[in-house]
Design a protein around this motif. Structure first.
Motif: not given
Length: 588
Positions: A195-199
């Motif tokens: 999964k692409r990273p998020i804040k």
């Protein structure tokens, strides 16, 4: 690149040896034709490879070369309006190369590396940037502004950047990082299984307005939510998903046809360029990405298609867009898991599915959500995931449906009986549910009106009462009911036929705004309240149900969005006609 040799071929599973340096999920080129495969198991110096192309003709001794990279997708301008297969091969370009059928070993760049795009820089030399910051924009289509972001893992000072015409592989900026100067292009690659990273992940608080009344009013899904549509063959799963893809107020739509029949994907391909976006009037394809993995394509590629779709959705979410991803259907994807699990001789779980089926389904749906994206501007994006499930014979107790229900918050249960009686959408109002009502309650009350939640509850109560009364009617007939109960039956029929029933092929009825939905349901409930008072006053039931205004209530769904004042006229007419019954002395 390490080269090994094939020792065994079993359908889409190829076992090779000599790939000691390779890692799990590395992409490999199999055989003389360089078929695309992915390592799914390493055991005792042998690699088990899931091959995404037809393996007939492959034999022991042929070479297997590891690329050393995981299965990844290319992300950049050129995704919108594209049609890919499950491993992101561009089908239109492959058709130009080899004709209508994909030949083995054929490959093409997913995104055109030669096309030039007009890039407009939004940062200047000397600016400090972090991962996820927007460097500039590209007008990809008339509906989508493609935001070029700093790739993950890069932070530093912009040394050079310039606006102009560039291909996706040209350097558009140079950033001074702690590890030296990094060249940045418009093209990014991302492994599909990560999964692409998020804040930060946020609670979804806004509904995804679909224009489908049974969904928006009774069983809404939030932006950033998850929903599943299980139902037997012919109950309308694909049609519901097509409607959601056409009319949901997401800014980007990713449609994954996973193992479905080719004619269903053809419908999408033929319809979407013709359909107009309700907000802009532009063709819907200008904000759509299609992934077509039909039932006659290799089974193993279905497994990749879901991950390819969700990774593309995450990329647009990271730009701050609301994205809707439709997977049709996750049952076919689960069948691919079962096929590979069986070939690997793993211990089977329930009904032959692998024991890890539940965790794989959960991994997919947890990539949906409303998030604060990486970068310094605090932009918010969302992915709403809607998956169709095709349980054999409509048996909702089978493993794929049950594992899906454990993780999703909205359940739209399609009913074969409703479908056969031509009631569309065939969503059963007694067995479906939504767990997002409390999340979106404040938004609905603020934007649509405080009374909308009470109206929903009253409509649901009437439909529930009708179901109970129908049991009595079956046993002893309708004459045994009191006039109050017969009114409930009449009003519930009106809710079902005049409100929940929707014609997907009618220009006006195919989409209904929330304001119009509230007015439509308001008319039916207003009639119920006024008629209840009249019955209490002794007005004859038959006179109430034969009022001319009943016809106008039934036709209200064909009132256009530009002419909503007509609802106020009908409401006045309801009160006036019932008042006239009082004056005529409707005593029995």
């Amino acid at each position: 690149m390490k080269e090994g040799r094939i020792v065994m071929v079993s359908g889409p599973l190829v076992v090779a040896e000599g790939l000691d340096d390779a890692k799990m999920f590395d992409v490999v080129k199999v055989g003389k034709e360089s078929l695309i495969g992915e390592i799914i198991e390493m055991r005792g110096g042998r690699a088990s490879i899931q091959v995404y192309e037809e393996t007939s003709g492959l034999g022991p001794g042929e070479p297997v070369i590891s690329t050393g990279e995981p299965l990844s997708v290319e992300l950049g301008p050129g995704l919108i309006e594209s049609i890919f297969d499950g491993i992101q091969r561009p089908l239109t370009i492959i058709q130009d190369k080899v004709g209508s059928f994909i030949t083995r070993g054929v490959s093409a760049d997913p995104i055109d590396h030669g096309k030039k795009w007009v890039f407009e820089a939004t940062v200047r030399p000397g600016d400090h940037v972090v991962s996820g910051d927007i460097l500039g924009t590209v007008r990809e289509t008339s509906l989508v502004v493609h935001k070029i972001m700093v790739p993950y893992g890069i932070e530093g000072i912009v040394k050079e950047i310039s606006s102009g015409e560039f291909t996706v592989v040209d350097t558009i900026a140079r950033v001074e990082t702690a590890d030296g100067v990094r060249d940045i292009t418009m093209l990014q690659k991302w492994p599909v299984r990560h999964k692409r990273p998020i804040k930060e992940k946020l609670d979804p608080t806004e509904p995804l307005v679909t224009g489908q009344r049974v969904i928006d009013m009774l069983f809404p899904v939030a932006k950033g939510g998850t929903a599943c549509i299980p139902g037997p063959f012919g109950s309308g799963k694909t049609v519901v998903q097509h409607q959601l893809a056409k009319w949901a107020d997401a800014e980007i739509v990713v449609y994954v046809g996973c193992g479905e029949r080719g004619n269903e994907m053809t419908d999408v391909l033929m319809e979407f360029p013709e359909l107009k976006d309700p907000k802009s009037g532009e063709p819907l394809m200008k904000r759509t990405v299609l992934i077509a993995n039909t039932s006659n394509m290799p089974v193993a590629a279905r497994e990749a298609s879901i991950y390819t779709g969700i990774t593309i959705a995450e990329y647009f979410r990271d730009m701050g867009y609301s994205v809707a991803i439709m997977a049709d259907s996750t049952s076919r994807w689960a069948e691919a898991l079962r096929e590979m699990s069986g070939r690997l001789e793993e211990m089977p779980g329930e009904e032959g599915y692998p024991a890890y089926l539940g965790s794989r389904i959960a991994e997919y749906y947890e990539r949906a959500g409303k998030v604060v994206c990486l970068g310094n501007d605090g932009r918010i994006g969302s992915i709403t995931a809607v998956g169709a499930v095709s349980p054999p014979g409509g048996d909702l107790s089978e493993p794929v449906t049950q594992n899906t229900l454990r993780v999703v918050k909205v359940f739209w249960a399609l009913d074969a009986q409703l479908a056969y009686s031509r009631h569309f959408p065939a969503i059963n109002w007694l067995t479906s549910y939504s767990l997002y009502i409390d999340n979106i309650k404040d938004w609905l009350e603020k934007n649509i009106g405080k009374e909308i939640i009470d109206m929903r509850q009253e409509a649901m109560r009437l439909l529930q009462e009708e179901s109970e009364l129908q049991e009595i009617v079956r046993l002893v007939g309708i004459d045994a009911l009191s006039y109050r109960d017969r009114l409930v039956m009449e009003v519930s029929r009106s809710i079902r036929e005049d409100f929940l029933h929707q014609n997907a092929f009618d220009d006006v009825d195919t989409y209904t705004s929330l304001i119009k939905q509230k007015k439509m349901l308001g008319l039916i409930l207003e009639f119920y309240h006024e008629a209840s008072k009249a019955i209490d006053e002794g007005v004859q039931f038959n006179k109430i149900t034969s009022l001319p205004v009943m016809e106008r209530i039934a036709r209200a769904r064909f009132i256009s969005e530009d002419n909503l004042d007509e609802f106020d006229d009908i409401e006045r007419e309801i009160r006036q006609e019932i008042e006239e019954l009082y004056e005529a002395g409707g005593e029995e």
